[in-house]
Write an enzyme that holds these catalytic residues in place. Structure first.
Site, PDB file in Angstrom:
ATOM      1  N   SER A 124     -30.221  -6.910 -44.276  1.00  0.00           N
ATOM      2  CA  SER A 124     -30.199  -8.147 -43.404  1.00  0.00           C
ATOM      3  C   SER A 124     -29.055  -9.030 -43.990  1.00  0.00           C
ATOM      4  CB  SER A 124     -31.530  -8.705 -43.557  1.00  0.00           C
ATOM      5  OG  SER A 124     -31.397 -10.122 -43.159  1.00  0.00           O
ATOM      6  N   TYR A 148     -39.187 -12.002 -48.847  1.00  0.00           N
ATOM      7  CA  TYR A 148     -38.471 -10.937 -47.782  1.00  0.00           C
ATOM      8  C   TYR A 148     -37.012 -10.567 -48.134  1.00  0.00           C
ATOM      9  CZ  TYR A 148     -36.233  -9.149 -43.645  1.00  0.00           C
ATOM     10  OH  TYR A 148     -35.498  -8.682 -42.603  1.00  0.00           O
ATOM     11  N   LYS A 152     -35.308  -6.999 -49.300  1.00  0.00           N
ATOM     12  CA  LYS A 152     -34.081  -6.185 -48.743  1.00  0.00           C
ATOM     13  C   LYS A 152     -33.025  -5.776 -50.060  1.00  0.00           C
ATOM     14  CE  LYS A 152     -35.237  -5.924 -44.637  1.00  0.00           C
ATOM     15  NZ  LYS A 152     -35.741  -4.623 -44.069  1.00  0.00           N
TER      16      LYS A 152
HETATM   17  P1  NAD Z   1     -40.226  -5.293 -35.822  1.00  0.00           P
HETATM   18  O1  NAD Z   1     -41.516  -5.707 -36.546  1.00  0.00           O
HETATM   19  O2  NAD Z   1     -40.192  -5.215 -34.514  1.00  0.00           O
HETATM   20  O3  NAD Z   1     -40.472  -3.657 -36.224  1.00  0.00           O
HETATM   21  C1  NAD Z   1     -40.605  -3.201 -37.474  1.00  0.00           C
HETATM   22  C2  NAD Z   1     -41.570  -2.002 -37.021  1.00  0.00           C
HETATM   23  O4  NAD Z   1     -42.078  -1.471 -38.130  1.00  0.00           O
HETATM   24  C3  NAD Z   1     -42.996  -2.494 -36.387  1.00  0.00           C
HETATM   25  O5  NAD Z   1     -43.113  -1.551 -35.195  1.00  0.00           O
HETATM   26  C4  NAD Z   1     -44.221  -2.282 -37.442  1.00  0.00           C
HETATM   27  O6  NAD Z   1     -45.371  -1.723 -36.715  1.00  0.00           O
HETATM   28  C5  NAD Z   1     -43.430  -1.186 -38.302  1.00  0.00           C
HETATM   29  N1  NAD Z   1     -43.990  -1.066 -39.609  1.00  0.00           N
HETATM   30  C6  NAD Z   1     -44.070  -2.025 -40.461  1.00  0.00           C
HETATM   31  N2  NAD Z   1     -44.474  -1.567 -41.824  1.00  0.00           N
HETATM   32  C7  NAD Z   1     -44.789  -0.238 -41.589  1.00  0.00           C
HETATM   33  C8  NAD Z   1     -45.115   0.888 -42.372  1.00  0.00           C
HETATM   34  N3  NAD Z   1     -45.581   0.495 -43.774  1.00  0.00           N
HETATM   35  N4  NAD Z   1     -45.301   2.094 -41.894  1.00  0.00           N
HETATM   36  C9  NAD Z   1     -45.039   2.269 -40.656  1.00  0.00           C
HETATM   37  N5  NAD Z   1     -44.548   1.305 -39.623  1.00  0.00           N
HETATM   38  C10 NAD Z   1     -44.387   0.171 -40.269  1.00  0.00           C
HETATM   39  O7  NAD Z   1     -38.987  -5.704 -36.686  1.00  0.00           O
HETATM   40  P2  NAD Z   1     -37.403  -5.599 -36.252  1.00  0.00           P
HETATM   41  O8  NAD Z   1     -37.292  -6.786 -35.730  1.00  0.00           O
HETATM   42  O9  NAD Z   1     -37.351  -4.509 -35.144  1.00  0.00           O
HETATM   43  O10 NAD Z   1     -36.803  -5.187 -37.498  1.00  0.00           O
HETATM   44  C11 NAD Z   1     -36.470  -3.961 -38.000  1.00  0.00           C
HETATM   45  C12 NAD Z   1     -35.967  -3.950 -39.252  1.00  0.00           C
HETATM   46  O11 NAD Z   1     -34.786  -4.787 -39.230  1.00  0.00           O
HETATM   47  C13 NAD Z   1     -36.871  -4.502 -40.422  1.00  0.00           C
HETATM   48  O12 NAD Z   1     -36.711  -3.585 -41.610  1.00  0.00           O
HETATM   49  C14 NAD Z   1     -36.212  -5.865 -40.589  1.00  0.00           C
HETATM   50  O13 NAD Z   1     -36.436  -6.270 -41.882  1.00  0.00           O
HETATM   51  C15 NAD Z   1     -34.825  -5.693 -40.315  1.00  0.00           C
HETATM   52  N6  NAD Z   1     -34.375  -6.838 -39.835  1.00  0.00           N
HETATM   53  C16 NAD Z   1     -34.547  -7.560 -38.636  1.00  0.00           C
HETATM   54  C17 NAD Z   1     -33.957  -8.714 -38.561  1.00  0.00           C
HETATM   55  C18 NAD Z   1     -34.538  -9.679 -37.303  1.00  0.00           C
HETATM   56  O14 NAD Z   1     -34.285 -10.826 -37.211  1.00  0.00           O
HETATM   57  N7  NAD Z   1     -35.291  -8.868 -36.558  1.00  0.00           N
HETATM   58  C19 NAD Z   1     -32.773  -9.180 -39.104  1.00  0.00           C
HETATM   59  C20 NAD Z   1     -32.320  -8.374 -40.138  1.00  0.00           C
HETATM   60  C21 NAD Z   1     -32.979  -7.338 -40.742  1.00  0.00           C
HETATM   61  C1  WQD Z   2     -31.588 -19.975 -36.437  1.00  0.00           C
HETATM   62  C2  WQD Z   2     -31.558 -21.391 -36.170  1.00  0.00           C
HETATM   63  C3  WQD Z   2     -32.979 -22.773 -37.343  1.00  0.00           C
HETATM   64  C4  WQD Z   2     -36.341 -21.994 -34.745  1.00  0.00           C
HETATM   65  C5  WQD Z   2     -34.020 -15.416 -39.524  1.00  0.00           C
HETATM   66  C6  WQD Z   2     -34.365 -15.138 -41.106  1.00  0.00           C
HETATM   67  C7  WQD Z   2     -33.369 -13.853 -41.550  1.00  0.00           C
HETATM   68  C8  WQD Z   2     -33.319 -12.629 -40.312  1.00  0.00           C
HETATM   69  C9  WQD Z   2     -32.992 -13.294 -39.102  1.00  0.00           C
HETATM   70  C10 WQD Z   2     -34.590 -10.576 -40.951  1.00  0.00           C
HETATM   71  C11 WQD Z   2     -31.611 -21.988 -37.336  1.00  0.00           C
HETATM   72  C12 WQD Z   2     -32.916 -22.881 -35.858  1.00  0.00           C
HETATM   73  C13 WQD Z   2     -35.211 -21.846 -35.227  1.00  0.00           C
HETATM   74  C14 WQD Z   2     -36.829 -23.130 -33.877  1.00  0.00           C
HETATM   75  C15 WQD Z   2     -34.782 -24.253 -34.444  1.00  0.00           C
HETATM   76  N1  WQD Z   2     -34.477 -11.918 -40.355  1.00  0.00           N
HETATM   77  N2  WQD Z   2     -34.455 -22.935 -35.159  1.00  0.00           N
HETATM   78  N3  WQD Z   2     -35.973 -24.165 -34.005  1.00  0.00           N
HETATM   79  O1  WQD Z   2     -33.318 -18.350 -40.024  1.00  0.00           O
HETATM   80  O2  WQD Z   2     -31.096 -17.575 -39.099  1.00  0.00           O
HETATM   81  O3  WQD Z   2     -32.809 -16.165 -39.764  1.00  0.00           O
HETATM   82  O4  WQD Z   2     -33.983 -14.208 -38.820  1.00  0.00           O
HETATM   83  O5  WQD Z   2     -33.868 -10.314 -41.850  1.00  0.00           O
HETATM   84  O6  WQD Z   2     -33.818 -13.342 -42.569  1.00  0.00           O
HETATM   85  O7  WQD Z   2     -34.263 -15.814 -41.977  1.00  0.00           O
HETATM   86  O8  WQD Z   2     -33.051 -17.247 -37.667  1.00  0.00           O
HETATM   87  O9  WQD Z   2     -33.674 -17.556 -35.312  1.00  0.00           O
HETATM   88  O10 WQD Z   2     -35.202 -18.598 -37.293  1.00  0.00           O
HETATM   89  O11 WQD Z   2     -33.172 -19.493 -36.797  1.00  0.00           O
HETATM   90  O12 WQD Z   2     -34.071 -24.948 -34.426  1.00  0.00           O
HETATM   91  O13 WQD Z   2     -37.856 -23.211 -33.650  1.00  0.00           O
HETATM   92  O14 WQD Z   2     -32.240 -22.033 -35.148  1.00  0.00           O
HETATM   93  O15 WQD Z   2     -33.076 -23.758 -37.871  1.00  0.00           O
HETATM   94  O16 WQD Z   2     -30.682 -22.930 -37.595  1.00  0.00           O
HETATM   95  P1  WQD Z   2     -32.594 -17.387 -39.361  1.00  0.00           P
HETATM   96  P2  WQD Z   2     -34.042 -18.274 -36.581  1.00  0.00           P
END
Ligand code: NAD
Ligand code: WQD
Length: 336
Positions: A124, A148, A152
């Site tokens: 991430s 979190y 990562k």
């Molecule tokens: P999500 O929660 O929709 O998907 C994650 C899945 O993993 C879920 O279906 C959950 O049930 C499953 N899971 C969690 N722990 C588990 C375990 N111990 N065993 C088996 N299954 C398990 O999340 P997502 O948005 O699809 O994210 C996927 C990956 O990408 C995550 O690792 C997340 O940290 C990373 N990521 C997400 C974002 C984002 O904003 N969505 C951004 C950067 C990185």
């Molecule tokens: C985006 C912008 C908020 C909600 C997060 C995690 C990051 C990654 C992605 C996993 C910011 C603003 C948001 C609201 C708002 N996840 N905002 N009102 O914070 O960039 O990233 O998700 O890895 O680790 O931190 O994403 O969508 O929460 O926010 O004004 O109700 O929207 O302040 O500027 P963020 P976000």
């Protein structure tokens, strides 16, 4: 080629399964359904014409993983499974470290037992902490600001150590910026339980009338309009990035790190305007105070992914918003 996808019923995982199935890969999913539902597979099957196998289990359960690797000849693994809420990780750090690090340890141990050494890992942009400048490239200093993000970072370090110990590993660590949007069919998308934390799912629930008003967290940031700027990337582009990473791993051993972003930052107000323009739906909002832990501006330099994976984010804001809205409408009436 058979790919094991951990967390494959989740948001990014389900889109990646569609991408893989559409490209002729076979897919086995392991997911404990903590943050997703098995019913997504009916929709994955409807849009791709093929149904992945689902093993409902926790990735930390080594015996179950051994059973999967014994039954299926897995060529490579994409590891999405994990917990992802920043705020929750501050409240429950042990749960986050246990799940997000424990799952990687168990997975890599069992992969090695079965001579499977190709891994794509979900990292991430959060690993950059508060970036000193933008665009952010892969060689920027790494610093997590919450459990979190630290989970990562620790995973990335574990995977680097693993390659040092055994050069048979082929590992791609993909640092996603802000994943948004939904499959173009409108049948697959993010399905957050409870009130969403992230901007776009919140915004779309306001447009749908499920939430009354969007709170914009601060208009006094050092950005052109004072609201936070992020690099929003369509989830189907991310899914394609995973396929490209698998192709890369087929060619070379090593540990590779790639930013997956559009290289373009948009403010919260720009996102509201884009959503209103793409969908015709008004999004009532009010300005409130800054959210703790937020940063002003973050967007990617993604030229490494372009040069080495041949990946670029093809979809723009319009598609991100209209696909998300199609999914919002579909899920409100059809998804239990
Ligand atoms: P999500 O929660 O929709 O998907 C994650 C899945 O993993 C879920 O279906 C959950 O049930 C499953 N899971 C969690 N722990 C588990 C375990 N111990 N065993 C088996 N299954 C398990 O999340 P997502 O948005 O699809 O994210 C996927 C990956 O990408 C995550 O690792 C997340 O940290 C990373 N990521 C997400 C974002 C984002 O904003 N969505 C951004 C950067 C990185
Ligand atoms: C985006 C912008 C908020 C909600 C997060 C995690 C990051 C990654 C992605 C996993 C910011 C603003 C948001 C609201 C708002 N996840 N905002 N009102 O914070 O960039 O990233 O998700 O890895 O680790 O931190 O994403 O969508 O929460 O926010 O004004 O109700 O929207 O302040 O500027 P963020 P976000």
């Amino acid at each position: 080629m058979k790919i094991l996808v951990t967390g494959g019923t989740g948001f990014i995982g389900s889109h990646t399964c569609v991408e893989l199935l559409g490209s002729g890969y076979e897919v086995v999913i392991v997911d404990n359904l903590l943050n997703s539902k098995a019913s997504v597979l009916d929709r994955v099957a409807a849009v791709s014409g093929k149904r992945p196998v689902l093993v409902k289990a926790d990735v930390r359960t080594r015996e179950t993983l051994r059973g999967i690797f014994t039954e299926h000849k897995v060529d490579a693994v994409i590891h999405f499974a994990g917990l992802k809420s920043v705020g929750e990780s501050v409240q429950k750090p042990l749960q986050y470290y246990d799940n997000n690090i424990g799952s990687t340890l168990a997975l890599c141990q069992v992969m090695a037992e079965f001579d499977v050494f190709k891994l794509v890992f979900s990292s991430s942009a959060t690993v950059y902490g508060v970036p000193a400048s933008v665009p952010v490239s892969e060689d920027f200093p790494l610093k997590a600001t919450n459990p979190y993000g630290r989970s990562k970072l620790i995973n990335e370090e574990i995977l680097r150590d693993l390659f040092v110990s055994d050069e048979r590993w082929h590992i791609a660590m993909l640092r996603y910026f802000n994943p948004v949007g939904a499959h173009e069919s409108g049948m697959i998308g993010e399905d957050p339980s409870g009130v969403p934390n992230n901007l776009m799912p919140y915004l779309s629930q306001v447009a749908a009338g499920k939430l009354s008003v969007l709170s914009v967290y601060g208009n006094d940031w050092p950005t052109p309009d004072g609201t936070g700027v992020r690099d929003y990337v369509h989830v189907s582009d991310l899914a394609n990035g995973h396929k490209k990473a698998l192709e890369k791993l087929g060619q070379a051993a090593g540990v590779f790190t790639y930013n997956l972003g559009t290289e373009r930052g948009y403010s919260v107000l720009e996102m509201i305007a884009a959503f209103e323009r793409a969908t015709g739906q008004p999004v009532p909002y009010r300005i409130v105070g800054r959210r703790e832990g937020d940063i002003a501006i973050c967007y990617a330099k993604a030229s490494l992914a372009k040069a080495e994976l041949g990946w670029v984010a093809a979809r723009g804001l319009d598609e991100m918003c209209s696909d998300l809205w199609r999914w919002q409408q579909y899920s409100d009436k059809s998804v239990q």
